[in-house]
Scaffold this motif. Structure first.
Motif, short mmCIF file in Angstrom:
data_model
loop_
_atom_site.label_atom_id
_atom_site.label_comp_id
_atom_site.label_asym_id
_atom_site.label_seq_id
_atom_site.Cartn_x
_atom_site.Cartn_y
_atom_site.Cartn_z
N ASN A 60 3.57 -60.04 -64.89
CA ASN A 60 4.98 -59.64 -64.89
C ASN A 60 5.84 -60.66 -64.15
O ASN A 60 6.69 -60.33 -63.33
CB ASN A 60 5.15 -58.25 -64.28
CG ASN A 60 6.55 -57.68 -64.52
OD1 ASN A 60 7.19 -58.01 -65.52
ND2 ASN A 60 7.02 -56.84 -63.62
N SER A 265 8.47 -53.88 -54.03
CA SER A 265 7.63 -54.86 -54.71
C SER A 265 8.04 -54.88 -56.19
O SER A 265 8.79 -54.02 -56.66
CB SER A 265 6.16 -54.48 -54.58
OG SER A 265 5.90 -53.27 -55.28
N LYS A 266 7.52 -55.86 -56.95
CA LYS A 266 7.83 -55.92 -58.38
C LYS A 266 7.37 -54.67 -59.10
O LYS A 266 8.07 -54.14 -59.98
CB LYS A 266 7.17 -57.15 -59.00
CG LYS A 266 7.82 -58.46 -58.60
CD LYS A 266 7.16 -59.61 -59.33
CE LYS A 266 7.81 -60.93 -58.95
NZ LYS A 266 7.19 -62.08 -59.64
N GLU A 267 6.19 -54.18 -58.73
CA GLU A 267 5.66 -52.98 -59.37
C GLU A 267 6.53 -51.76 -59.05
O GLU A 267 6.83 -50.94 -59.94
CB GLU A 267 4.22 -52.74 -58.92
CG GLU A 267 3.21 -53.77 -59.40
CD GLU A 267 3.32 -55.10 -58.64
OE1 GLU A 267 3.95 -55.10 -57.56
OE2 GLU A 267 2.78 -56.11 -59.13
N GLU A 268 6.95 -51.65 -57.78
CA GLU A 268 7.81 -50.52 -57.40
C GLU A 268 9.18 -50.61 -58.06
O GLU A 268 9.73 -49.59 -58.49
CB GLU A 268 7.97 -50.50 -55.87
CG GLU A 268 6.69 -50.14 -55.13
CD GLU A 268 6.81 -50.34 -53.63
OE1 GLU A 268 6.12 -49.63 -52.88
OE2 GLU A 268 7.61 -51.21 -53.20
N GLN A 270 9.84 -52.02 -60.93
CA GLN A 270 9.67 -51.68 -62.34
C GLN A 270 9.57 -50.17 -62.52
O GLN A 270 10.15 -49.60 -63.45
CB GLN A 270 8.43 -52.37 -62.91
CG GLN A 270 8.19 -52.14 -64.40
CD GLN A 270 9.28 -52.73 -65.26
OE1 GLN A 270 9.89 -53.73 -64.91
NE2 GLN A 270 9.52 -52.11 -66.40
#
Length: 328
Positions: A60, A265-268, A270
């Motif tokens: 990602n 974070s990037k995951e959070e 998203q």
């Protein structure tokens, strides 16, 4: 970015070969049952066909790699176009791949028809011993016998607008390209009446069946609508709509406060974005903003980026006894 029909796997069915903005090359196989699911075209090691800059779907994130013969890492060589044809005339399809910044490369296929084995490195195309770079950035390329001499020339469109031709001076073996000839320049401020102003995606066909190749061009232009004279009531309504739209935009920005906090974070981020898209209040607000923008545009027409397709007919007179130009 610009798809091509070719029998990539030599099974008698037309397939689709295309590059994407992700920076990769895809194949959509054709079959007796119809089109199959898209799949990546990979090299002999199972790796993606890339230049350098690309979007890593699993991570990602955007990444840079070095995939050019004898070169150090060149950032931002973003693969956006490809064209499959038998460059070295050994019976299989090689890949021409292009970067947005105008560089063109060859990815050789060391396999055979129907069993591709692409090398892991790309070779930079040359013109007169110097690297080939399309002025204005390369959109997509095509091979055509433009001058009817039996050799496949190279036709490329430009992001800045215009069509470039590289004549193939080799009658046998691998292509040897001459310096670029500009076949057409992009019109300026023509409001689409004379063609697109930018992003020229070109192809060549004998549209009028007169024995020479015409140019088919897709691209963009700035559509400038005529100004309107508003009534007093329309002027009043325009102010109301503009104020209401501004208030909605301020409200909309509040939805993104958490996403832009910098603590995720990037995951959070998203995950929060997916929750936002599913929020009925966010959807309702966006629908309202779209309605207000439409009303505002009707009252105060603004220039709009518009796309289209144009045909430029070739008016060149075919020399007596010369073979008609034809597609490659």
């Amino acid at each position: 970015m610009s798809l091509q029909f070719a029998d990539f796997d030599a099974d008698g069915h037309q397939d689709i070969v295309t590059a994407t903005w992700e920076g990769t090359v895809f194949l959509v196989r054709g079959s007796a049952e119809g089109w199959q699911q898209p799949e990546y075209i990979r090299d002999q090691n199972g790796d993606l066909i890339l230049l350098s800059f690309y979007y890593d779907v699993k991570a990602n994130d955007y990444k840079d790699v070095t995939l050019e013969e004898g070169a150090v890492l060149e950032k931002d060589k973003h693969l956006i176009s490809c064209f499959a044809y038998d460059w070295d005339k050994d019976g299989d399809l090689d890949l021409l791949i292009g970067a947005k910044t105008g560089e063109l490369y060859l990815r050789r296929n060391d396999g055979k028809a129907g069993e591709a084995r692409f090398r892991s490195k790309s070779e930079r195309l040359q013109v007169g011993g110097k690297p080939l770079t399309v002025a204005g950035g390369a959109t997509a390329m095509r091979t055509v016998d433009w001058d009817g001499d039996g050799a496949l020339d190279l036709l490329v469109g430009s992001f800045d607008g215009g069509a470039w031709l590289y004549r193939n001076e080799s009658s046998d073996g691998e292509p040897v390209y001459a310096s670029a000839t500009k076949l057409l320049a992009a019109p300026q401020n023509a409001n689409g009446s004379k063609g697109p102003e930018s992003d020229w995606y070109v192809d060549a066909q004998d549209v009028d069946l007169d024995g020479d190749l015409d140019l088919i061009v897709g691209g963009h232009y700035q559509d400038v609508p005529p100004a309107r004279t508003l009534s007093a009531d329309e002027e009043k309504r325009l102010k109301e709509v503009s104020a209401e739209l501004q208030a909605c935009m301020q409200e909309n920005s509040k939805f993104f406060d958490k996403l832009n906090s910098g603590n995720l974070s990037k995951e959070e981020r998203q995950a929060e974005f997916e929750k936002l898209r599913a929020d009925p209040a966010y959807t309702k607000l966006n629908n309202k903003m779209n309605e207000l923008r439409k009303e505002q545009s009707d009252l105060r027409p603004m220039p709009k980026r518009t796309s289209g397709i144009w045909v430029y007919r070739n008016r060149a007179v075919q020399a007596e006894g010369a073979a008609p130009a034809r597609n490659g």
